[in-house]
Design a protein around this motif. Sequence first.
Motif, PDB file in Angstrom:
ATOM      1  N   GLU A  73       0.774  -1.101  -0.002  1.00  0.00           N
ATOM      2  CA  GLU A  73      -0.015   0.019   0.084  1.00  0.00           C
ATOM      3  C   GLU A  73       0.898   1.276   0.003  1.00  0.00           C
ATOM      4  OE1 GLU A  73      -2.697   0.043   3.104  1.00  0.00           O
ATOM      5  OE2 GLU A  73      -4.118  -1.352   1.931  1.00  0.00           O
ATOM      6  N   ASP A  74       0.563   2.134  -0.972  1.00  0.00           N
ATOM      7  CA  ASP A  74       1.436   3.514  -1.109  1.00  0.00           C
ATOM      8  C   ASP A  74       0.837   4.519  -0.740  1.00  0.00           C
ATOM      9  OD1 ASP A  74       3.702   4.638  -1.951  1.00  0.00           O
ATOM     10  OD2 ASP A  74       3.029   4.230  -4.178  1.00  0.00           O
ATOM     11  N   GLU A  75       1.010   5.500  -0.048  1.00  0.00           N
ATOM     12  CA  GLU A  75       0.517   6.614   0.445  1.00  0.00           C
ATOM     13  C   GLU A  75       0.707   7.738  -0.767  1.00  0.00           C
ATOM     14  OE1 GLU A  75      -0.096  10.160   3.799  1.00  0.00           O
ATOM     15  OE2 GLU A  75       1.284   8.503   4.098  1.00  0.00           O
ATOM     16  N   LEU A  76      -0.539   8.405  -0.978  1.00  0.00           N
ATOM     17  CA  LEU A  76      -0.379   9.554  -2.180  1.00  0.00           C
ATOM     18  C   LEU A  76      -0.512  10.732  -1.456  1.00  0.00           C
ATOM     19  CD1 LEU A  76      -3.320   7.239  -3.668  1.00  0.00           C
ATOM     20  CD2 LEU A  76      -1.094   7.935  -5.016  1.00  0.00           C
ATOM     21  N   ARG A  77       0.603  11.671  -1.733  1.00  0.00           N
ATOM     22  CA  ARG A  77       0.460  12.958  -1.307  1.00  0.00           C
ATOM     23  C   ARG A  77       0.373  14.295  -2.308  1.00  0.00           C
ATOM     24  NH1 ARG A  77       4.412  12.250   3.952  1.00  0.00           N
ATOM     25  NH2 ARG A  77       4.849  10.051   3.794  1.00  0.00           N
ATOM     26  N   MET A  78       0.375  15.504  -1.530  1.00  0.00           N
ATOM     27  CA  MET A  78       0.477  16.656  -2.172  1.00  0.00           C
ATOM     28  C   MET A  78       1.774  17.025  -2.542  1.00  0.00           C
ATOM     29  SD  MET A  78      -2.132  19.859  -1.773  1.00  0.00           S
ATOM     30  CE  MET A  78      -1.386  20.286  -0.282  1.00  0.00           C
ATOM     31  N   VAL A  79       2.402  17.529  -3.346  1.00  0.00           N
ATOM     32  CA  VAL A  79       3.513  17.940  -3.608  1.00  0.00           C
ATOM     33  C   VAL A  79       3.554  19.423  -4.246  1.00  0.00           C
ATOM     34  CG1 VAL A  79       4.059  16.777  -5.763  1.00  0.00           C
ATOM     35  CG2 VAL A  79       6.192  17.607  -4.601  1.00  0.00           C
ATOM     36  N   ILE A  80       4.234  20.315  -3.451  1.00  0.00           N
ATOM     37  CA  ILE A  80       4.082  21.753  -3.953  1.00  0.00           C
ATOM     38  C   ILE A  80       5.618  22.403  -3.971  1.00  0.00           C
ATOM     39  CG2 ILE A  80       1.755  22.202  -3.037  1.00  0.00           C
ATOM     40  CD1 ILE A  80       2.897  23.228  -0.440  1.00  0.00           C
ATOM     41  N   LYS A 117      -2.446  24.208   2.894  1.00  0.00           N
ATOM     42  CA  LYS A 117      -3.268  23.117   2.695  1.00  0.00           C
ATOM     43  C   LYS A 117      -4.197  22.929   1.380  1.00  0.00           C
ATOM     44  CE  LYS A 117      -3.977  23.554   7.748  1.00  0.00           C
ATOM     45  NZ  LYS A 117      -5.055  23.741   8.921  1.00  0.00           N
ATOM     46  N   LEU A 118      -4.673  21.838   1.271  1.00  0.00           N
ATOM     47  CA  LEU A 118      -5.319  21.390   0.025  1.00  0.00           C
ATOM     48  C   LEU A 118      -6.506  22.619  -0.424  1.00  0.00           C
ATOM     49  CD1 LEU A 118      -5.762  19.951  -2.490  1.00  0.00           C
ATOM     50  CD2 LEU A 118      -7.230  18.457  -1.066  1.00  0.00           C
ATOM     51  N   THR A 119      -7.157  22.830   1.061  1.00  0.00           N
ATOM     52  CA  THR A 119      -8.343  23.983   0.636  1.00  0.00           C
ATOM     53  C   THR A 119      -7.867  25.125   0.474  1.00  0.00           C
ATOM     54  OG1 THR A 119      -8.114  24.109   3.249  1.00  0.00           O
ATOM     55  CG2 THR A 119      -9.933  22.537   2.396  1.00  0.00           C
ATOM     56  N   ASP A 120      -6.464  25.379   0.634  1.00  0.00           N
ATOM     57  CA  ASP A 120      -5.727  27.028   0.150  1.00  0.00           C
ATOM     58  C   ASP A 120      -5.585  26.934  -1.257  1.00  0.00           C
ATOM     59  OD1 ASP A 120      -6.159  27.451   3.011  1.00  0.00           O
ATOM     60  OD2 ASP A 120      -4.210  26.826   3.373  1.00  0.00           O
ATOM     61  N   LEU A 121      -5.679  25.775  -1.992  1.00  0.00           N
ATOM     62  CA  LEU A 121      -5.209  25.813  -3.287  1.00  0.00           C
ATOM     63  C   LEU A 121      -6.434  25.804  -4.519  1.00  0.00           C
ATOM     64  CD1 LEU A 121      -2.492  23.005  -2.644  1.00  0.00           C
ATOM     65  CD2 LEU A 121      -2.248  25.545  -2.943  1.00  0.00           C
ATOM     66  N   VAL A 127       1.279  22.183  -8.864  1.00  0.00           N
ATOM     67  CA  VAL A 127       0.941  21.358  -7.702  1.00  0.00           C
ATOM     68  C   VAL A 127       0.400  20.019  -8.411  1.00  0.00           C
ATOM     69  CG1 VAL A 127      -0.162  20.986  -5.562  1.00  0.00           C
ATOM     70  CG2 VAL A 127       0.191  23.356  -6.285  1.00  0.00           C
ATOM     71  N   ALA A 128       0.945  18.961  -7.779  1.00  0.00           N
ATOM     72  CA  ALA A 128       0.711  17.736  -8.095  1.00  0.00           C
ATOM     73  C   ALA A 128       0.284  16.675  -7.030  1.00  0.00           C
ATOM     74  CB  ALA A 128       1.844  17.029  -8.735  1.00  0.00           C
ATOM     75  N   PHE A 129      -0.318  15.550  -7.171  1.00  0.00           N
ATOM     76  CA  PHE A 129      -0.395  14.481  -6.163  1.00  0.00           C
ATOM     77  C   PHE A 129       0.225  13.258  -6.789  1.00  0.00           C
ATOM     78  CE2 PHE A 129      -5.140  15.901  -5.681  1.00  0.00           C
ATOM     79  CZ  PHE A 129      -4.753  17.102  -4.830  1.00  0.00           C
ATOM     80  N   VAL A 130       1.318  12.873  -5.799  1.00  0.00           N
ATOM     81  CA  VAL A 130       2.170  11.690  -6.237  1.00  0.00           C
ATOM     82  C   VAL A 130       2.327  10.462  -5.475  1.00  0.00           C
ATOM     83  CG1 VAL A 130       3.525  13.332  -7.757  1.00  0.00           C
ATOM     84  CG2 VAL A 130       4.120  12.643  -5.451  1.00  0.00           C
ATOM     85  N   PRO A 131       2.398   9.253  -5.639  1.00  0.00           N
ATOM     86  CA  PRO A 131       2.686   8.361  -4.750  1.00  0.00           C
ATOM     87  C   PRO A 131       4.140   8.521  -3.996  1.00  0.00           C
ATOM     88  CG  PRO A 131       3.068   7.363  -6.925  1.00  0.00           C
ATOM     89  CD  PRO A 131       2.825   9.007  -7.004  1.00  0.00           C
ATOM     90  N   PRO A 151      -5.974  14.744   2.925  1.00  0.00           N
ATOM     91  CA  PRO A 151      -7.058  14.280   3.884  1.00  0.00           C
ATOM     92  C   PRO A 151      -7.350  13.098   3.859  1.00  0.00           C
ATOM     93  CG  PRO A 151      -7.609  16.570   2.670  1.00  0.00           C
ATOM     94  CD  PRO A 151      -6.543  16.032   1.935  1.00  0.00           C
ATOM     95  N   GLY A 152      -7.212  12.383   5.051  1.00  0.00           N
ATOM     96  CA  GLY A 152      -7.385  11.065   5.163  1.00  0.00           C
ATOM     97  C   GLY A 152      -6.276  10.181   4.854  1.00  0.00           C
ATOM     98  N   ARG A 153      -5.506  10.648   4.373  1.00  0.00           N
ATOM     99  CA  ARG A 153      -3.943  10.166   4.022  1.00  0.00           C
ATOM    100  C   ARG A 153      -4.095   8.816   3.070  1.00  0.00           C
ATOM    101  NH1 ARG A 153       0.527   9.826   8.724  1.00  0.00           N
ATOM    102  NH2 ARG A 153       1.425   8.994   7.257  1.00  0.00           N
ATOM    103  N   PRO A 154      -4.896   9.170   1.860  1.00  0.00           N
ATOM    104  CA  PRO A 154      -5.294   8.041   1.059  1.00  0.00           C
ATOM    105  C   PRO A 154      -4.004   7.056   0.600  1.00  0.00           C
ATOM    106  CG  PRO A 154      -5.208  10.003   0.010  1.00  0.00           C
ATOM    107  CD  PRO A 154      -5.149  10.363   1.287  1.00  0.00           C
ATOM    108  N   ARG A 155      -4.369   5.782   0.433  1.00  0.00           N
ATOM    109  CA  ARG A 155      -3.281   5.110  -0.160  1.00  0.00           C
ATOM    110  C   ARG A 155      -3.714   4.278  -1.483  1.00  0.00           C
ATOM    111  NH1 ARG A 155       0.740   3.759   3.698  1.00  0.00           N
ATOM    112  NH2 ARG A 155       0.423   4.675   5.718  1.00  0.00           N
TER     113      ARG A 155
END
Length: 296
Positions: A168-175, A185-189, A240-244, A262-266
Amino acid sequence: MLDVHRLRLLRELDRLGTLAAVAKALNYSPSAISQQLSVLEAETGARLLEHVGRGVRLTAQARILVRHAEVILERMELAEAELAASMTDVTGTLRVASFQSVMLALVPGALSRLSAEHPGLRVEITQAEAGPAFAGLLARDFDVVLGECYPGVPEPALPGVDEEDLLEDELRMVIPTGGPWHRAKLTDLAEAPFVFDPGDTITGRWARQICRSAGFEPDVRFQSPDLLLQLRLVETGHAVAFVPDLLWTGRTPGDLELRHLPGRPRRRLYTGVRSGSAEQPAIRAFRAALQLTARV
């Protein structure tokens, strides 16, 4: 006695829908496929195809044969696997389809292990997204496929495919560091430009839904399935991107900020093989090498 090769052609026609698609998948001409199916009709004494417009569809009798063809082809692979397992050396050619992040992070280490432990095994790897890759697996173009499942985007299990979880691989925001979105935060973007996979892909749909769940429609200015290109656009301050997390194997984020979503999705990563071939020594060796590499 029915010819197994012709049964496979009928099964592929049921799966792909047209003679042209079967011909393309198996490198035959449509006329050659049609001729072979005509011979199968003669062998069975049953009408197998009905003409509908410019195409054909399978009759009820043909669908009976397709059901049995699935079983026959799986049993043949089981026989091949048992025969191969009775031999000492793991040899032959293994055809693998994988997507980019696994190819970058795990495949080189797995290949090194296999080269040391099974020098007689040749591994051929093609970069391919999951949809075409699994179609190729069922068409016997590939022996192993690396698959992924994103949270909130369920994928139905494919009949005839044996799945084995990898990690299982967490997906994060990279800025970008130091830009206008520094420590955001994501809500600021809501006004930030994003780079995502194309919107008609599972990953692209998932990324857009994450933003919508945060209360805004993302400004997707760049679309590409190439994660290295996505990172480059972030590094240069353009997106901005979302990457594993797997993408950072053997490298560091450098001047980029990684932030939890949010929720630290994987995402779930797994290997898929045809059910009848799961015990093939080459497949077992490749899966084991991937599992060991993933744990390091």
